[in-house]
Every structure is written in structure tokens, then in C-alpha cells.
Scaffold this active site. Structure first.
Site, PDB file in Angstrom:
ATOM      1  N   GLY A  73       0.924  -1.067   0.125  1.00 49.59           N
ATOM      2  CA  GLY A  73       0.026  -0.082  -0.030  1.00 49.59           C
ATOM      3  C   GLY A  73       1.082   1.218   0.066  1.00 49.59           C
ATOM      4  N   GLN A  75       1.372   3.572   2.105  1.00 49.25           N
ATOM      5  CA  GLN A  75       2.092   3.526   3.443  1.00 49.25           C
ATOM      6  C   GLN A  75       2.812   2.418   3.728  1.00 49.25           C
ATOM      7  OE1 GLN A  75       2.961   6.225   5.401  1.00 49.25           O
ATOM      8  NE2 GLN A  75       1.975   7.781   3.937  1.00 49.25           N
ATOM      9  N   SER A  76       2.995   1.498   3.047  1.00 46.99           N
ATOM     10  CA  SER A  76       3.633   0.191   3.448  1.00 46.99           C
ATOM     11  C   SER A  76       4.939   0.237   4.184  1.00 46.99           C
ATOM     12  CB  SER A  76       3.934  -0.666   2.226  1.00 46.99           C
ATOM     13  OG  SER A  76       4.818  -1.612   2.441  1.00 46.99           O
ATOM     14  N   ASN A  77       4.761  -0.538   5.318  1.00 45.04           N
ATOM     15  CA  ASN A  77       5.992  -0.450   6.164  1.00 45.04           C
ATOM     16  C   ASN A  77       6.900  -1.417   5.760  1.00 45.04           C
ATOM     17  OD1 ASN A  77       4.886   1.024   8.359  1.00 45.04           O
ATOM     18  ND2 ASN A  77       3.790  -0.734   8.912  1.00 45.04           N
ATOM     19  N   ALA A  79       7.582  -1.886   2.463  1.00 42.71           N
ATOM     20  CA  ALA A  79       8.247  -1.187   1.267  1.00 42.71           C
ATOM     21  C   ALA A  79       9.312  -0.195   2.066  1.00 42.71           C
ATOM     22  CB  ALA A  79       7.236  -0.334   0.404  1.00 42.71           C
TER      23      ALA A  79
END
Ligand code: PLP
Length: 336
Positions: A73, A75-77, A79
Site C-alpha cells: 500500500g 504507506q507500506s511499512n 516497502a
């Protein structure tokens, strides 16, 4: 203990992470709670993702990769953790991030800011494209190859058999943490599930190390049926790929409590945010609104409904995600 061999790992996390009691909250909810601080694994507070990336990136390096691609997403942690770890290892990093309108991407706040600062290239994709992301991965990997790179694709959340080793290894630590708490009492390990890799690693590790505790996870998206299938799939694949001496039994080994997705993935309800504030005020610990706060909320609700459901002691794994607090949450929290 059963015999098995760990796959190669790069040591980038700060391990073991501390485990500490939540004394005041324990008094409030009537059950002894300890918290495993996997939010402190290092690499810019990257949480559970770094444990998985230690194994996944070791595999990438063994395959001579010099560029990594992953997805999540906006705001992917995961990523962001990949972007930071890639910078640390001198790898190029390309992220496929999901957003409703790729032509009008979200501002560089929270994790996106860190992605950008760490030099990751972002390809914005729509939710429909995200469903078919393997095609976009192939396209982007081909582009990187044309530029002379050797790309390596990391799946969502590093939730695959190699990534699962991160939490197999964490189970060794958890066993020591439990032993340090004194004589054995009925104990439950609780954590949040978003893509299933953490739960898979813990389920496998519990069998490999005879963990003297049950593990319960709260899904923060999708539902129980979805995650039973996903987690079982990762476990079965890992068992066959790494020849693990485990007879996996989904009914015995996986416990998912559904019903706490609330308003939806990454959307908060006031009562969840209130609890996050309460934990910060009573214990000085910051949970995140997307994963750890939701699972903690689910755990407290379950304790209210069914006291004793988790036995005498809870070990809650704080899997990180702090940067999720930094997108306009100040207004939502209203500091009640
Ligand atoms: C902070 C945080 N906690 C928990 C999870 C869930 O872990 P998993 O994806 O392995 O289910 C994630 C990622 O999805 C996360 O970013």
C-alpha cells in the site's frame, strides 16, 4: 529440538529485541501482559519486516541481485523497510505502491517520505493493477535488466517461505523470553497479521522449538478464511522447500481471531485510537493505527468478553509501524 538448517542470513537487525512487562496495563485488564519490542529491530524502526528481510535479502545477494523490487500500500511499512535496507546494502530499489489515483499520488508523508529519502523509485499503481501486480513486476524487472541490473522480486510483506525464517528464528528468542519470565504458566503470544508471513514463521517456529505457548493472531484486513489459506500455504511451502521436520496441522497450529478489521484496512475507529493513546500514556509505548493498535484493541476486547481466554500471561509482539501515526492522525486522535 528437531534438526534443521537455517538458510543464509544477513545480520542487519538488532537482535534479540527486549521484552518488557506492561505493569499498569496488566492491572487494568486483569491479565499479565509483556511486550516483545520488535519495533526496535533497527533499520529506521523497521519492525517485523527486518527479521524477514535478513533472510530474503541474503537470498537476493546469493543470486547476485543488485536491484530489488517489492510492493505494498502507499504507506507500506514493508516497502519502506526494503527501501532502507536496500540503501544500507547499496542495492537499487523500486517500489510498486498502491493508490486510488496513480496520476495523483499521495504526498511524501510518513513512510513515503522515508522511501523517497532512501532513494527508492516509486511506481504508483491502481488497486486494479495491484491485483495483477505480477505483470507489472515482470515489466519493471525487464526494464531494470535492460539497464544492466540483476533484479530480485520480493513479494508483498516478504511473506513467502524464505521470509518466514525471520519469525522461525524469532521463536528461538521468544522461547528464551518466556523462560526468563519464570515458572511456566498458560501463555498466549499475540500479534497482528497483514500478509501472513509473521504468523507462518511463528507457527513453524513453535513446532521446531516446542514453544510452551499458544500463538493467536488478529487479522487487520481480509478475513479468517483468507488468512488460514495464505498462512497454511506459506507453512506447507516452507516445509517442503526446506524439508522441515514438522507435521503441520492447521487446526492445531493456527489461531486467527477475526472481527477487528473495523472500518477497513488502515482505517481507524475512535475507540482504537483512544486505546493507542491509553497505551502511550500508561506505558510510554506507541502502537501504530494500522497493525499493532488494531490487534491490541482486539486483544483487550476479547479479554473483556472472555476473561482468561489467553491464559495467565500474554506476550504481545509489537511488530512496529510507528510511521503510520504520522499521516494526519493528530487531528483524528484529538488527544482525548
Ligand atoms: C507494523 C506491522 N505489524 C504487523 C504486520 C503484519 O505482518 P505480516 O505481514 O507478516 O502478516 C505488518 C505488515 O503487514 C506491519 O507492517
Amino acid at each position: 529440538m528437531n534438526s534443521f538448517v537455517y538458510p543464509p542470513r544477513i545480520e542487519i537487525a538488532r537482535l534479540p529485541t527486549p521484552c518488557q512487562p506492561l505493569r499498569r496495563l496488566s492491572d487494568r485488564v486483569g491479565t499479565e501482559i509483556h511486550i516483545k519490542r520488535d519495533d526496535l529491530t533497527g533499520i529506521a524502526l523497521s519492525g517485523n519486516k527486518i527479521r524477514k528481510l535478513e533472510f530474503v535479502l541474503a537470498d537476493a545477494l546469493a543470486k547476485k541481485a543488485d536491484a530489488v523490487l517489492t510492493c505494498g500500500g502507499a504507506q507500506s511499512n514493508h516497502a519502506r523497510a526494503t527501501a532502507v535496507a536496500a540503501a544500507m546494502l547499496g542495492l537499487r530499489c523500486r517500489l510498486l505502491l498502491r493508490t486510488p489515483d496513480p496520476g495523483n499520488p499521495p504526498p511524501a508523508e510518513g513512510n513515503i517520505l522515508l522511501d523517497r529519502m532512501a532513494g527508492a523509485e516509486i511506481v504508483w499503481i491502481s488497486p486494479a493493477e495491484y491485483q495483477n501486480r505480477s505483470k507489472i513486476f515482470e515489466r519493471e524487472a525487464a526494464l531494470l535488466k535492460n539497464e544492466g541490473h540483476t533484479p530480485y522480486i520480493i513479494p508483498e510483506g516478504s511473506s513467502n517461505p524464505i521470509g518466514a525464517w525471520g519469525y522461525i528464528r524469532a521463536t528461538e528468542e521468544l522461547k528464551n523470553d518466556l523462560a526468563a519470565l519464570g515458572p511456566e504458566v498458560p501463555t498466549t503470544i499475540v500479534h497482528a497479521t497483514g500478509s501472513g508471513g509473521t504468523a507462518a514463521g511463528l507457527a513453524l517456529g513453535a513446532r521446531l522449538f516446542d514453544l510452551p505457548a499458544r500463538t493467536v493472531t488478529f487479522n487487520v484486513c481480509e478475513d479468517q478464511t483468507h488468512f488460514l489459506k495464505v498462512i497454511e500455504g506459506i507453512c506447507e511451502q516452507a516445509i517442503s522447500e526446506f524439508q522441515l521436520p514438522i507435521d503441520f496441522d492447521r487446526d492445531r497450529d493456527l489461531h486467527i481471531i477475526d472481527g477487528y478489521v473495523g472500518r477497513g484496512y488502515a482505517l481507524s475507529r475512535p475507540e482504537e485510537l483512544r486505546l493507542i493513546c491509553e497505551v502511550a500514556r500508561t506505558e510510554g509505548i506507541f502502537l501504530d493505527p494500522v497493525y499493532t493498535g488494531k490487534a491490541f484493541f482486539g486483544m483487550v476486547q476479547e479479554l473483556k468478553k472472555r476473561p482468561g481466554i489467553f491464559g495467565k500471561r500474554i506476550l504481545y509482539i509489537h511488530t512496529g509501524g510507528i510511521f503510520g501515526l504520522f499521516q494526519n492522525r493528530g487531528q483524528e486522535l484529538k488527544f482525548q
